[in-house]
Design a protein around this motif. Sequence first.
Motif, PDB file in Angstrom:
ATOM      1  N   ALA A  54       0.816  -1.220   0.000  1.00 15.34           N
ATOM      2  CA  ALA A  54       0.000   0.000   0.000  1.00 15.34           C
ATOM      3  C   ALA A  54       0.841   1.258   0.000  1.00 15.34           C
ATOM      4  O   ALA A  54       0.306   2.369  -0.072  1.00 15.34           O
ATOM      5  CB  ALA A  54      -0.932  -0.001   1.222  1.00 15.34           C
ATOM      6  N   VAL A  55       2.174   1.120   0.087  1.00 14.30           N
ATOM      7  CA  VAL A  55       3.070   2.279   0.155  1.00 14.30           C
ATOM      8  C   VAL A  55       3.475   2.668  -1.263  1.00 14.30           C
ATOM      9  O   VAL A  55       3.876   1.809  -2.057  1.00 14.30           O
ATOM     10  CB  VAL A  55       4.317   1.959   0.997  1.00 14.30           C
ATOM     11  N   PRO A  56       3.375   3.940  -1.627  1.00 16.27           N
ATOM     12  CA  PRO A  56       3.777   4.364  -2.977  1.00 16.27           C
ATOM     13  C   PRO A  56       5.204   3.936  -3.306  1.00 16.27           C
ATOM     14  O   PRO A  56       6.114   4.074  -2.492  1.00 16.27           O
ATOM     15  CB  PRO A  56       3.662   5.895  -2.911  1.00 16.27           C
ATOM     16  N   THR A  57       5.392   3.412  -4.502  1.00 15.97           N
ATOM     17  CA  THR A  57       6.701   2.909  -4.925  1.00 15.97           C
ATOM     18  C   THR A  57       7.739   4.043  -4.950  1.00 15.97           C
ATOM     19  O   THR A  57       7.478   5.135  -5.460  1.00 15.97           O
ATOM     20  CB  THR A  57       6.595   2.291  -6.333  1.00 15.97           C
ATOM     21  N   GLY A  58       8.907   3.739  -4.382  1.00 17.98           N
ATOM     22  CA  GLY A  58      10.008   4.693  -4.418  1.00 17.98           C
ATOM     23  C   GLY A  58       9.928   5.795  -3.387  1.00 17.98           C
ATOM     24  O   GLY A  58      10.788   6.681  -3.356  1.00 17.98           O
ATOM     25  N   GLN A  59       8.912   5.787  -2.558  1.00 11.99           N
ATOM     26  CA  GLN A  59       8.779   6.857  -1.557  1.00 11.99           C
ATOM     27  C   GLN A  59       9.580   6.484  -0.317  1.00 11.99           C
ATOM     28  O   GLN A  59       9.427   5.408   0.237  1.00 11.99           O
ATOM     29  CB  GLN A  59       7.298   7.069  -1.208  1.00 11.99           C
ATOM     30  N   ASP A  60      10.456   7.405   0.112  1.00 14.29           N
ATOM     31  CA  ASP A  60      11.303   7.128   1.269  1.00 14.29           C
ATOM     32  C   ASP A  60      10.515   7.051   2.558  1.00 14.29           C
ATOM     33  O   ASP A  60      10.748   6.190   3.410  1.00 14.29           O
ATOM     34  CB  ASP A  60      12.385   8.211   1.395  1.00 14.29           C
ATOM     35  N   ALA A  61       9.570   7.943   2.741  1.00 12.49           N
ATOM     36  CA  ALA A  61       8.791   7.980   3.977  1.00 12.49           C
ATOM     37  C   ALA A  61       7.374   8.418   3.660  1.00 12.49           C
ATOM     38  O   ALA A  61       7.122   9.122   2.675  1.00 12.49           O
ATOM     39  CB  ALA A  61       9.435   8.929   4.981  1.00 12.49           C
ATOM     40  N   LEU A  62       6.418   7.960   4.496  1.00 12.76           N
ATOM     41  CA  LEU A  62       5.034   8.372   4.313  1.00 12.76           C
ATOM     42  C   LEU A  62       4.809   9.781   4.851  1.00 12.76           C
ATOM     43  O   LEU A  62       4.034  10.551   4.290  1.00 12.76           O
ATOM     44  CB  LEU A  62       4.110   7.376   5.016  1.00 12.76           C
ATOM     45  N   PHE A  63       5.455  10.096   5.969  1.00 10.98           N
ATOM     46  CA  PHE A  63       5.336  11.426   6.559  1.00 10.98           C
ATOM     47  C   PHE A  63       6.731  11.995   6.820  1.00 10.98           C
ATOM     48  O   PHE A  63       7.647  11.290   7.277  1.00 10.98           O
ATOM     49  CB  PHE A  63       4.573  11.380   7.881  1.00 10.98           C
ATOM     50  N   ALA A  64       6.865  13.295   6.572  1.00 13.85           N
ATOM     51  CA  ALA A  64       8.084  13.994   6.980  1.00 13.85           C
ATOM     52  C   ALA A  64       7.967  14.442   8.430  1.00 13.85           C
ATOM     53  O   ALA A  64       8.955  14.477   9.173  1.00 13.85           O
ATOM     54  CB  ALA A  64       8.318  15.207   6.067  1.00 13.85           C
ATOM     55  N   ASN A  65       6.754  14.795   8.834  1.00 11.31           N
ATOM     56  CA  ASN A  65       6.487  15.182  10.221  1.00 11.31           C
ATOM     57  C   ASN A  65       5.283  14.397  10.724  1.00 11.31           C
ATOM     58  O   ASN A  65       4.329  14.146   9.979  1.00 11.31           O
ATOM     59  CB  ASN A  65       6.168  16.673  10.324  1.00 11.31           C
ATOM     60  N   LEU A  66       5.322  14.013  11.998  1.00  6.27           N
ATOM     61  CA  LEU A  66       4.211  13.290  12.601  1.00  6.27           C
ATOM     62  C   LEU A  66       4.214  13.598  14.097  1.00  6.27           C
ATOM     63  O   LEU A  66       5.231  13.425  14.773  1.00  6.27           O
ATOM     64  CB  LEU A  66       4.371  11.777  12.377  1.00  6.27           C
ATOM     65  N   GLY A  67       3.099  14.094  14.619  1.00  6.41           N
ATOM     66  CA  GLY A  67       3.080  14.432  16.035  1.00  6.41           C
ATOM     67  C   GLY A  67       1.698  14.784  16.536  1.00  6.41           C
ATOM     68  O   GLY A  67       0.681  14.454  15.902  1.00  6.41           O
ATOM     69  N   CYS A  68       1.650  15.448  17.706  1.00  8.75           N
ATOM     70  CA  CYS A  68       0.391  15.776  18.389  1.00  8.75           C
ATOM     71  C   CYS A  68      -0.427  14.526  18.680  1.00  8.75           C
ATOM     72  O   CYS A  68      -1.637  14.471  18.427  1.00  8.75           O
ATOM     73  CB  CYS A  68      -0.431  16.781  17.590  1.00  8.75           C
ATOM     74  N   TYR A  69       0.244  13.502  19.197  1.00  9.41           N
ATOM     75  CA  TYR A  69      -0.444  12.250  19.528  1.00  9.41           C
ATOM     76  C   TYR A  69      -1.437  12.488  20.659  1.00  9.41           C
ATOM     77  O   TYR A  69      -1.094  13.062  21.707  1.00  9.41           O
ATOM     78  CB  TYR A  69       0.577  11.182  19.952  1.00  9.41           C
ATOM     79  N   SER A  70      -2.665  12.005  20.465  1.00  5.08           N
ATOM     80  CA  SER A  70      -3.727  12.148  21.470  1.00  5.08           C
ATOM     81  C   SER A  70      -4.454  10.822  21.588  1.00  5.08           C
ATOM     82  O   SER A  70      -4.937  10.281  20.583  1.00  5.08           O
ATOM     83  CB  SER A  70      -4.708  13.255  21.059  1.00  5.08           C
ATOM     84  N   HIS A  71      -4.509  10.291  22.810  1.00  5.70           N
ATOM     85  CA  HIS A  71      -5.124   8.979  23.039  1.00  5.70           C
ATOM     86  C   HIS A  71      -6.565   9.150  23.513  1.00  5.70           C
ATOM     87  O   HIS A  71      -6.824   9.860  24.483  1.00  5.70           O
ATOM     88  CB  HIS A  71      -4.321   8.190  24.068  1.00  5.70           C
ATOM     89  N   PHE A  72      -7.486   8.492  22.833  1.00  2.63           N
ATOM     90  CA  PHE A  72      -8.906   8.551  23.167  1.00  2.63           C
ATOM     91  C   PHE A  72      -9.303   7.230  23.825  1.00  2.63           C
ATOM     92  O   PHE A  72      -9.436   6.197  23.140  1.00  2.63           O
ATOM     93  CB  PHE A  72      -9.747   8.779  21.905  1.00  2.63           C
ATOM     94  N   ASP A  73      -9.444   7.245  25.136  1.00  3.04           N
ATOM     95  CA  ASP A  73      -9.898   6.053  25.845  1.00  3.04           C
ATOM     96  C   ASP A  73     -11.045   6.443  26.760  1.00  3.04           C
ATOM     97  O   ASP A  73     -11.444   7.618  26.826  1.00  3.04           O
ATOM     98  CB  ASP A  73      -8.745   5.397  26.611  1.00  3.04           C
ATOM     99  N   GLY A  74     -11.571   5.470  27.474  1.00  2.81           N
ATOM    100  CA  GLY A  74     -12.665   5.762  28.405  1.00  2.81           C
ATOM    101  C   GLY A  74     -13.836   6.421  27.703  1.00  2.81           C
ATOM    102  O   GLY A  74     -14.261   6.027  26.605  1.00  2.81           O
ATOM    103  N   GLU A  75     -14.368   7.507  28.320  1.00  4.02           N
ATOM    104  CA  GLU A  75     -15.512   8.216  27.752  1.00  4.02           C
ATOM    105  C   GLU A  75     -15.153   8.901  26.436  1.00  4.02           C
ATOM    106  O   GLU A  75     -15.979   9.046  25.540  1.00  4.02           O
ATOM    107  CB  GLU A  75     -16.035   9.246  28.752  1.00  4.02           C
ATOM    108  N   ASN A  76     -13.916   9.360  26.314  1.00  6.83           N
ATOM    109  CA  ASN A  76     -13.504  10.036  25.077  1.00  6.83           C
ATOM    110  C   ASN A  76     -13.535   9.108  23.860  1.00  6.83           C
ATOM    111  O   ASN A  76     -13.648   9.569  22.717  1.00  6.83           O
ATOM    112  CB  ASN A  76     -12.094  10.613  25.225  1.00  6.83           C
ATOM    113  N   ALA A  77     -13.415   7.799  24.088  1.00  7.23           N
ATOM    114  CA  ALA A  77     -13.341   6.847  22.974  1.00  7.23           C
ATOM    115  C   ALA A  77     -14.594   6.883  22.098  1.00  7.23           C
ATOM    116  O   ALA A  77     -14.532   6.637  20.891  1.00  7.23           O
ATOM    117  CB  ALA A  77     -13.114   5.439  23.514  1.00  7.23           C
TER     118      ALA A  77
END
Length: 557
Positions: A453-476
């Motif tokens: 599923a990864v584009p051929t010849g592409q070194d990385a899918l993202f150059a930047n990746l962040g702001c991780y937020s976990h949704f559990d409990g009621e937020n889920a």
Amino acid sequence: MAGKRIFAAAGACALICCAADSALARQANQSPPAEASMDGYVQLIASVAYGGAATEEISACPTGKAFGTPIEQLLNADQKLLVGTRIDLPGGKTIELAPITITVERTKVLLISKTKCNVKASGSQYVSPLYTTQSSASTFFRVSPLFHQRTKPTEDFLNSTAEASAAALKISQVTAPFADGLGLLISRTLGGGGYNISQEVGVELSINPALGVLEKEPDWKVSKNVFGGSHDILVKARIHRVATYFNPLASSASNIVTGNNYLPILSHPFYNEPVSPARTMDELAKHVAATSYDDLLVKTAPVDVNKACTEVYAGLQKAGLSQGDAALVVWALGRKRSAPLASGVYDQVSCIQANKNSLTTAGVVLETGAPPPPPPGRAPTAREMNATLTNIPLGSVDETTDINAFFKSSTITTRNRAASRLFVAKASLDDPNTTVFNVAAMSFENQAEWAGAVPTGQDALFANLGCYSHFDGENASVLGGPATVAIGRTPAIAGGAGREAWVILKFEKVVPGENARIGKVEIRPSIPDAARGIVLGLHGSRRCGSGTNTWEPELLR
């Protein structure tokens, strides 16, 4: 058509109407008529009745008219007049039976011409094979009284007619396509030149019950009194409807199965003759679809079982079974299976469900199957989701973590190694705009398939990746279940800025003794406002990353 004259007999001809009857026809006459249905069978029963004995021999010439033509004009020397019936079957087969033959001989005695007629007659009956109403709905039987003149042959028409009637009776309880495939359904015409006017008064008996039935079934009768005797010849035909192969004398196809006992269905005789490759319904199913028959008994995946079931069902119909009877056979084969299936799974495949009404009418109780047990385990916590992504303390996602290795790695090997720890085996992808991956949607059988599923010849899918937020409990509930949300930016395109997208990692339930795993990756241009508010609340700023490696995504502005 009743009352059409065939010929009138004179002299010593003592003709009495008495039809020869087969056991099948007698049973058909005694049983209640089958309901007119588009899912059943029809067969033709036609008879020629003459005389009280099995065979009648009379030395006398007939007089009168045959269909308006004086019979005397037909009594040429060295001729035979053949009287009987002509039957045109669906599909082009023609059967001509002549149980009454009149041999004409002319002699001269002292210059005086004399005509002598020898009449040989026997009652005769023809019973056709079974034709399905559904597949033959636009066809019909055509029946005609037969009055045929031909040069005197050597053939004994009385015996040949008896043989033809007996041969037809042997296949009268077999489907027409199957009998035709074995070469048993043949044409038999008397042939030869001469005067043949039988077709002018024939009638067509429709197979389709929707077209209605004749007010009176056709018969052609001649009566003449000579010396106080009754002289009758009767040619008659009628449609006999059969509701189901499993009980030819039943008035409907209901209550065939008792207690879901499938064995009588599979062992029911189909054509119990040495020439037959299918003497039972079970053998018929194997004969018409050998590979699919085997698959039906051993395959375990519902999609494979349904495919095999559909192909066997189609083969049975091609062999001439009605839809309802073919459905009963494939249902019964499901009970014969050697490969286990969860309760009710077989009865729920579309091949069986499409025939649910006819199977229920026949007495089958389809299994619904117990609802699948809920997946084991429980929803993961924010800490467990973070541990899967990082394997380090909460909030410290950096370049060395599995999630970054998957999305930001430049090698397939590194990406696959991270995928094996992040995802369940049968995970899925949903990237409708193909923002990141080269497919909009995909389901995987194992973690290694993510590479496709990864584009051929592409070194990385993202150059930047962040702001991780976990949704559990009621937020889920905001995202439909426990998930981690992040923001990614693709590498720069042709010197311009990369594209931003929300990355939603939806987790499966945690099984005791195992780590939390991702079951689905969604790439979205936006998320619900409630989810966006939670992301902003968890981070307290509109910047992603940590230390000197921070950036301000457009999606948070």
